[in-house]
Enzyme design. Structure first.
Site, mmCIF file in Angstrom:
data_model
loop_
_atom_site.group_PDB
_atom_site.id
_atom_site.type_symbol
_atom_site.label_atom_id
_atom_site.label_comp_id
_atom_site.label_asym_id
_atom_site.label_seq_id
_atom_site.Cartn_x
_atom_site.Cartn_y
_atom_site.Cartn_z
ATOM 1 N N HIS A 1 0.498 -1.693 -0.128
ATOM 2 C CA HIS A 1 0.098 -0.161 0.306
ATOM 3 C C HIS A 1 1.101 1.348 -0.046
ATOM 4 O O HIS A 1 1.318 2.826 -0.540
ATOM 5 C CB HIS A 1 -0.919 -0.369 1.404
ATOM 6 N N GLU A 2 1.649 1.270 0.992
ATOM 7 C CA GLU A 2 2.782 2.671 0.955
ATOM 8 C C GLU A 2 3.361 2.955 -0.310
ATOM 9 O O GLU A 2 3.677 3.671 -0.322
ATOM 10 C CB GLU A 2 3.406 2.469 2.475
ATOM 11 N N HIS B 1 1.707 4.016 -2.967
ATOM 12 C CA HIS B 1 1.439 5.449 -2.879
ATOM 13 C C HIS B 1 2.480 6.270 -3.491
ATOM 14 O O HIS B 1 2.489 7.347 -4.081
ATOM 15 C CB HIS B 1 1.979 5.906 -1.239
ATOM 16 N N GLU C 1 -6.514 7.564 -0.697
ATOM 17 C CA GLU C 1 -6.979 6.014 -0.178
ATOM 18 C C GLU C 1 -6.985 5.026 -0.637
ATOM 19 O O GLU C 1 -6.432 3.261 -0.467
ATOM 20 C CB GLU C 1 -7.019 6.580 1.190
#
Length: 286
Positions: A131-132, A135, A202
């Protein structure tokens, strides 16, 4: 290109708020000074805000020797995402959380708390770090880092206006009630700008992270577990710098009821639902 457009909108919006507060502080001269200060902050944020945020979090850089398993996990996921290897940091906090920062994929960093490494399984940690890295891949880490730095500076300026008074365009003291309103509403407006961008960001990072690790259910399970474990636990660094909360995989300051409406993150139940649907069908709901 759209992420650069979003960054421009964010910087323009918060710059305008700086000008409004500057005008309250010192009339036209105050507006000019605030505008110059905002430009300086934008420049500083672009080049140095990632280092400032990592310092705020008391993050320590680790390598393959200091944290071999975690470091190699990030390395493997970065290769899967076709990204340069980011710097890797750990934060000595019991509260489970993680975030990414940096101005671009070539100058990125990912950080996780020691708490999140304790409570999550290896599979779930992979989902979180994917997930990071999403980003990073989406190039929206600049947006979150700049907004955290600028929102903090704006809050400080607004507090200065409230405690030391303000002036109109002719240098006379302004209405104290108006000054108090600006001191309250300017940081709130900055938070709303952050919220509008952060919620959509998100969802996109959840989708991208599930694709990077190839396991949507792992990220869904991690989000559910983080929310349950984070309840009642304080993330001290974020408590002292609440403008950084929107950078985390889950907002440690968010709550239910009215406060949930102003959270920078979407509801966890909705995030989990979308990821589970992706696991079932192979597509992420829009």
């Amino acid at each position: 290109m759209f992420n650069w457009f979003k960054t421009g909108i964010l910087m323009a919006g918060i710059t305008a708020l700086f000008v409004v507060v500057g005008g309250m502080l010192g009339g036209e001269q105050g507006m000019l000074m605030a505008l110059l200060f905002a430009f300086g902050m934008n420049f500083f944020s672009y080049w140095f805000s990632d280092k400032m945020v990592l310092k705020m979090m008391n993050a320590r850089e680790v390598d393959e020797v200091a944290a071999p398993h975690f470091y190699r996990m990030v390395q493997e996921l970065s290769q899967r995402a076709n990204l340069p290897m980011p710097k890797v940091y750990l934060i000595d906090e019991a509260a489970p959380n993680a975030f990414a920062t940096g101005r671009n994929p070539q100058h990125a960093a990912v950080a996780a708390t020691t708490g999140i490494l304790r409570i999550l399984s290896e599979r779930e940690i992979r989902g979180v770090m994917a997930h990071e890295l999403a980003h990073v891949k989406n190039r929206d880490i600049l947006i979150s880092t700049i907004s955290a730095t600028m929102a903090g500076a704006l809050s400080a300026l607004a507090n200065f206006a409230m405690f030391f008074g303000s002036r109109d365009s002719e240098g006379r003291p302004s209405n104290p009630i108006a000054t108090i309103l600006v001191a309250i509403l300017a940081p709130l407006a900055a938070s709303l700008i952050q919220m509008a961008i952060s919620r959509a960001r998100e969802y996109e990072a959840d989708r991208g992270g599930a694709e990077i690790c190839g396991d949507p259910e792992a990220l869904a399970s991690a989000l559910d577990k983080i929310q349950r474990y984070a309840a009642g636990q304080h993330f001290d660094a974020v408590e002292h710098h609440p403008e950084t909360a929107q950078m985390m995989i889950m907002n440690p300051l968010s709550g239910g009821g009215i406060s949930g409406l102003f959270s920078t993150h979407p509801p966890t139940v909705e995030r989990v639902s979308r990821l589970m649907e992706m696991a079932r069908t192979g597509t992420y709901p829009v």
